[in-house]
Design an enzyme around this catalytic site. Sequence first.
Site, short mmCIF file in Angstrom:
data_model
loop_
_atom_site.label_atom_id
_atom_site.label_comp_id
_atom_site.label_asym_id
_atom_site.label_seq_id
_atom_site.Cartn_x
_atom_site.Cartn_y
_atom_site.Cartn_z
N ASP A 125 -22.47 -5.96 5.00
CA ASP A 125 -21.67 -6.03 3.76
C ASP A 125 -22.48 -5.31 2.64
O ASP A 125 -23.39 -5.71 2.33
CB ASP A 125 -21.44 -7.43 3.43
N TYR A 183 -15.64 -1.05 3.26
CA TYR A 183 -16.64 -0.70 2.24
C TYR A 183 -16.65 -1.56 1.05
O TYR A 183 -16.36 -0.87 -0.04
CB TYR A 183 -16.28 0.92 1.80
#
Length: 532
Positions: free
Chosen positions: A111, A474
Site C-alpha cells: 500500500d 495507486y
Amino acid sequence: MQILRSSILFLSFSFLVFFSSASSSAPENFLQCLLRHSPPSYPIAPAIFTPNNASYSSVLETYIRNLRFNTSTTPKPFLILTALHESHVKVAILCARIHNLQMKIRSGGHDYEGVSYVSDVVPFFVLDMFNLREITVDAKTETAWVQTGATLGEVYYRVAEKNKSYGFPAGVCPTVGVGGHFGGGGYGNMMRKHGLSVDQIIDAKIIDVNGKLLDRKAMGEDLFWAIIGGGGSSFGVVVAYKIRMVRVPERVTVFRVQRTLEQNELTEIVDEWQQVAHVIDNDLFIRVTFDVVNGTDKEKKTLRATFIALFLGDSGRLLFVINNSFPKLGLKKSDCIEMSWLQSVLFWTNFPLGTSVEALLSRTPQVLTHLKRKSDYVKAPIPKEGLDKIWKKMIELEKPMMTFNPYGGRMAEIPSNATPFPHRAGNLWKIQYATNWDEEGKREAKHFIDLTRKLYKFMTPFVSKNPRTAFLNYRDLDIGVNHNGKNSYYEGRVYGIKYFEGNFERLVKIKTKVDPHNFFRNEQSIPRFPHV
C-alpha cells in the site's frame, strides 16, 4: 523469511511487562480476549507479537515496502496478529469489536500510503495475513484458490508449475500481496488481452463483521461484487479468492528499447504511441516510462522514454505488428527476446536474463526506498505541443517519473459497472507518477512529495476531469482522507467518486448493509450512509 517465534511462556511474560505500563486497559483486555477465545486446535498465542517480543520489529518491518513509514516517529501497532488459521481472523474481529479497537489488515505491505499498517488513531493493531498463503491449483477446471497472504510471484509460479500453458493477468511486481492487489482491481501487462485480475475472479471467502466465513453463494452477489475491486478491507477480511487461469502461448516476446529527447524524434514517437497503443493487436501491451537522465553533455539533462512490451506471440509476428502500426519506434529483431511467459515476469521486474524462475518465490523486494505515487487517466491524445511542454517540465523538476499504461482491447469491452473498478472504455491510458528517494528525514520527504505534486498539477489540462479520476491500487491520500466521524460519508465521497465514479453509491449501500457500524475502516475506506 523464517519468523522466529517465542514460547508461550516467554510470550506471556512479554505481555505482562508491556501491558503493566500501558496507559489504557484496552490493549491488555484485547490481549486477554484473544487468549481466552483461542481455538483449542489452533492456539493463537504463537501468532501474537508485541513491542516487548524480540521478533516484533522484524515482523512489522518485513512487510513495510515504503521506507517513508519505517521511521522512529511512525505510529506503531500495539500488537501484530500474524494469523495462522482462519479462526484467528474470527477471534481478532470478535475481540476488536468488543474493545472498540481499530484493526489494520495487511497482506503484502505494498500500500503506497502505508494504510495497511499505519494509523494516527491509537491504539491500533495489525492483522497480518502473510502466513495465510496457500495456493491450490486445479488444472482440470483451470482454476485456483489463492489465500490473500500469497504474493503475485507465488501465484505465477504455482500456476505455471501445474501447466506452462497457464498464466494469470496481474501486476508485474512479484512481491505484491494478493489481498490488496485483487481488492483494488489488479492490473498487469495482459490486461488488453484478458482484462484485470478481478475480471478472472469467480469466488471468494470472506470473514464478515460477525465472524462468519462466507463464500460467494453465502455472501450474495452484492458483497461479492464489492470485494472484487471495491477494496475488500472495507467490508470484511477476505481470506481467499478463486481465480480463473488464462491460457498463454508457449513462447512470448518482450522488448525494452529507449529513446531520448536528444534524438529529436521523441515527441513524434510518443505521439504515434498514443494514437495506436490502445487499438493495436490485443496480444501486445507497450508501456512507456519517462525519466530524466544525463545528456550527452553531462552538464545538461535530457528526457528518456523506455518502451517495454509483452507480446503474446513470437518475434516474427510482433515485428509485423509493430512495423505496420508503430513504425516510428524503429523496433529491430535484435531488440526482441523470446521466452516463456513465466520468464517474462522476471524480465518485467528487471531481473537479469537467465535468472531462475524460483526468484518469483522470494518475498523480499529487489529494492526498498522512500516513495510517493499518484495516478491519472487520459481520455484524449495529448497535442504534440503539450508533450513538448511536459518534457520541459519534467526536466525542470528532474526527480519525478511518469509511466503510461495503455488501455483498449478487453478493457474497452467490459462494462464499467461489471466490477467496482470503473475505468474501462473511454480511457486511452493510465498514468502513474512516481518519485523515489533514499534521503532520510521529513524535510527531504516533503521536498520530493512536493515535486510529485507539482508534476501532477502541471498535467491537469491533459487528463480526466469532473471528476479527475484515480486508481485505488495507486493509493494517494492527497485526493481525500476519511476521519471516520460524523462526516464520514461526505469525506468518503471526495475520494470515492475519483476511485469508483458511478459505482461509489452502490458500494456505500453494500457497506451500510454488511458493516452498519463501520468496524472495517481506514483512511480511504468505503463509508456508510450518514443516516445510520
